[in-house]
Design an enzyme around this catalytic site. Sequence first.
Site, short mmCIF file in Angstrom:
data_model
loop_
_atom_site.label_atom_id
_atom_site.label_comp_id
_atom_site.label_asym_id
_atom_site.label_seq_id
_atom_site.Cartn_x
_atom_site.Cartn_y
_atom_site.Cartn_z
N ASP A 429 6.43 7.31 39.39
CA ASP A 429 7.10 7.76 38.17
C ASP A 429 6.04 8.36 37.25
O ASP A 429 5.18 7.66 36.73
CB ASP A 429 7.77 6.54 37.52
CG ASP A 429 8.52 6.91 36.25
OD1 ASP A 429 8.31 8.02 35.72
OD2 ASP A 429 9.33 6.07 35.80
N HIS A 430 6.09 9.67 37.06
CA HIS A 430 5.02 10.33 36.32
C HIS A 430 5.08 10.08 34.82
O HIS A 430 4.18 10.44 34.07
CB HIS A 430 5.02 11.85 36.60
CG HIS A 430 3.65 12.47 36.47
ND1 HIS A 430 2.93 12.40 35.30
CD2 HIS A 430 2.87 13.13 37.35
CE1 HIS A 430 1.77 13.02 35.47
NE2 HIS A 430 1.71 13.47 36.71
#
Lengths: 457, 571
Positions: A429-430
Amino acid sequence: MPALSSTMIEGKIVSWVKSEGDVLSKGESVVVVESDKADMDVETFYDGILAAIVVGEGETAPVGAAIGILAETEDEIAEAKAKAASKSGASTPSAPPPAPAPAAAATPAPPKSTPAPAAPTVAEGPRKTVATPYAKKLAKQHKVDIESVVGTGPYGRITPEDIEAAAGLSPSKKNVGLAVVVETKPAAPAKAPAASAAPSSLPPPVPGSTVVPFTAMQAAVSKNMVESLSVPTFRVGYPVTTDALDALYEKVKPKGVTMTALLAKAAAMALAQHPVVNSSCKDGKSFTYNSNINIAVAVAINGGLITPVLQDADKLDLYLLSQKWKELVEKARAKQLQPQEYNSGTFTLSNLGMFGVDRFDAILPPGQGAIMAVGASKPTVVADADGFFSVKNKMLGIAFGRKRFPPTMASFRYPVHITYLIMVNVTADHRIIYGADLAAFLQTFSKIVENPESLTL
Amino acid sequence: MHSICFQATGVPGSNYIFDSCSPALAISKPINLRFCGLRKEAFGFSGLTHSSSGRVRFSSRGHSKKVSASAESNGSPPKSFDYDLIIIGAGVGGHGAALHAVEKGLKTAIIEGDVVGGTCVNRGCVPSKALLAVSGKMRELQSEHHMKALGLQVSAAGYDRQGVADHANNLALKIRSNLTNSMKALGVDILTGVGTIVGPQKVKYGKVGFPDNIVTAKNIIIATGSVPFVPKGIEVDGKTVITSDHALKLESVPDWIAIVGSGYIGLEFSDVYTALGSEVTFIEALDQLMPGFDPEIGKLAQRVLINPRKIDYHTGVFATKITPAKDGKPVIIELIDAKTKEPKDTLEVDSALIATGRAPFTNGLGLENVNVVTQRGFVPVDERMRVIDTNGNLVPHLYCIGDANGKMMLAHAASAQGISVVEQVTGRDHVLNHLSIPAACFTHPEISMVGLTEPQAREKAQKEGFEVGVAKTSFKANTKALAENEGEGLAKLIYRPDSGEILGVHIFGLHAADLIHEASNAIALGTRIQDIKFAVHAHPTLSEVLDELFKSAKVKAAASSHGPVSEPVAV
């Protein structure tokens, strides 16, 4: 409250077999729970002392809520009791089921404050909410706050159709079977329409095709997959040499250690050094750092997919971990996994190596920060530090016992050196984990796998 | 809870005559002759009746007339009486008694102020079975899952309310005319008017506005039955606040109906209404739904009949005030806590069905003329249905059967009591074993029971110092049930391991109401488990559920096949 059936949303405590202060050992029956299907004995999965009963006999609790508190030592009993007291006091009927957590001593999310009846929809002064029996059932099932729904039925009552609309479901015709209803999170109506509107715009089915409704497990997978689309993810790959790991595996295999346990342990140890990769983003505004490292491992089972969780994988030793894994797989096959045994993961491991897949990337499950996809090894020609090449050919099988090349092969030195390599691919999850974080994590992971002695400590 | 007669007695076909099997029953003491099963109404000319039973009835009629004539010419008291037996009330109880009386050669009259058939035929079991037949079929057709499992495809099932209502009404009319004809054909005099006791062995009857007729009879049976009980504060308007009398006419199918009372009547109507698309809210004064059932059966029934359906419930509450819908307002129900009496909730629904049981219909019977005072409306009787006066003495020649005495408010119990009385007045002492009388609730699936529930049996066991055994079998293991894709169900046997005596049997599952009779007959005849387990059942049939049940009981080896079982319970 464990989920005793796929359709269970709440359970009633029939009786407590044990009382407060009793010493429990793993596998003992503690409480009898009545679900929508049957009365079942629920056993404890931990040793400890039943410190406090949160949900008494005859009371009902939603699936995932804490029903009792288990203390590990006597010293913790007082603390647990205080916790229980605050819990039973604070819990309101409209509280959402708290997120299931690793142990029974979960701290529930603070009860959602019910919206004040400020909206003056009715001029007749304070009016109680009237909802039909089926509307109430649907609301419970789809976790719709009934107080927030405006009734459109006779005398302003809330009808099943109102609840369906509030839950973002397409209004079901009277003869539509319940099994086909796709659950959509009511909390995210803005995102849901894309998914729920899709079926209506699909072309008509090809003649002769058959429609098979999802099983509960498949429906859960579908729901999670659609939800995952709302998370911005990216992927980073990393080749890892497994010669040393394979050698270790051959050594510890007779002691019941599985490759899954080895990999999970390696990942957990790496995560301990990179807590951000073990964190998650719940609200888009903050990091949630998890105190435990719980490795979920994807397993294809009974036509579905489930992720039994190895809890505290960094703390448990390799042998316990292997034993735990064996138990989890057996339970998963028998459909006896308790919710915290499949949804408390903080990081997921997925392995398709045994099918010969050399690399793949995984979809990040909602609620976690990262997932690791492990492929099979390929005989890979690499340059040694001293200029030689080596060919590696080692398959990483997990609990599926596939024939391997003898590890001694690696000891042959050729002018062209052969080495064993696997491709590890992590999806993250950036919003919380950036490229450099993942790269650093993978580097640590790679080092642990290449020097695996620490795994056995 | 007390419901009358939502039972199987309306089903003609089996035509056992008490006498014809009694010789075979000599196992027990002669004075405690047990019934060989329940006597069903013999609708001699019913189109529904098997032709064979019709023939039986013809022959017995001829026979009885002869006997009757000879009895009169024998010079016994009849000369001074108009009739040997007068029955007040032509419901199922009175009808059963009349038929048996004729068979025993008694000159019989039956007095009816309303229509022949009483509650059961006109406002009870019979029309409700018609509605339940519809609901069962609707349920099946609507269950896509069930149909698919059988490989069937059905497009949307619908219904025509008037058509359903007509079916129920037509069935009641047909059974009523069968009943009337069967009595006429046997020579029972049907006297029209309200019957009142004017003195010992003396009854007057007549329609309002006409002169009364006075008739005398050697023996009199009161069989006036019951009416729906409506608690105080509830205003029944017959449209939105209704009793079973109105509901059976099915003049409307409300979107949302509250049912006050979760006994047989309430449960059966919830089955009908939810199948027809209504949502239901139960209001039950006791702490749990279905309070009269064996707890285990009740729990399973709740899982199948309540929880998955569009039903919710309030338990432990009284409905103190129910106001019918008017002036643009819905039906308003005020609830108070049954224990603290504090206001609990107010419900707004489209309709309310009052199913809080039934009250005896004994007003105007002239009981004061024979020094009898009713207790909460019920006529006090002893175990032989003989009426007891205010001094605790028996009133000679006066009996009371059925709902009016309140012993067991079931149509077939009334009939059995009537037969028992006729046995006594024709010179054979008889006490009816009420624990052998089965009861059934015709939901989908059905619930049936006979004898004691498990808690009752355990209480008795503790008092009397014996052990209780419980055996259970599941319908899931039954081939026929699985073929029908109806594996949901449980049969439960409560017994004495030391003697093999059957104390109670409870069934929840497909055709439970029909299956119970093997058990009730065994109790009536005193058959023990170690004997009945060798009886053969056709395969594959649902009856094998009971076969399995008897076989799974663990009777101690020492238990003999002979010797008395415990005394019949007269209640």
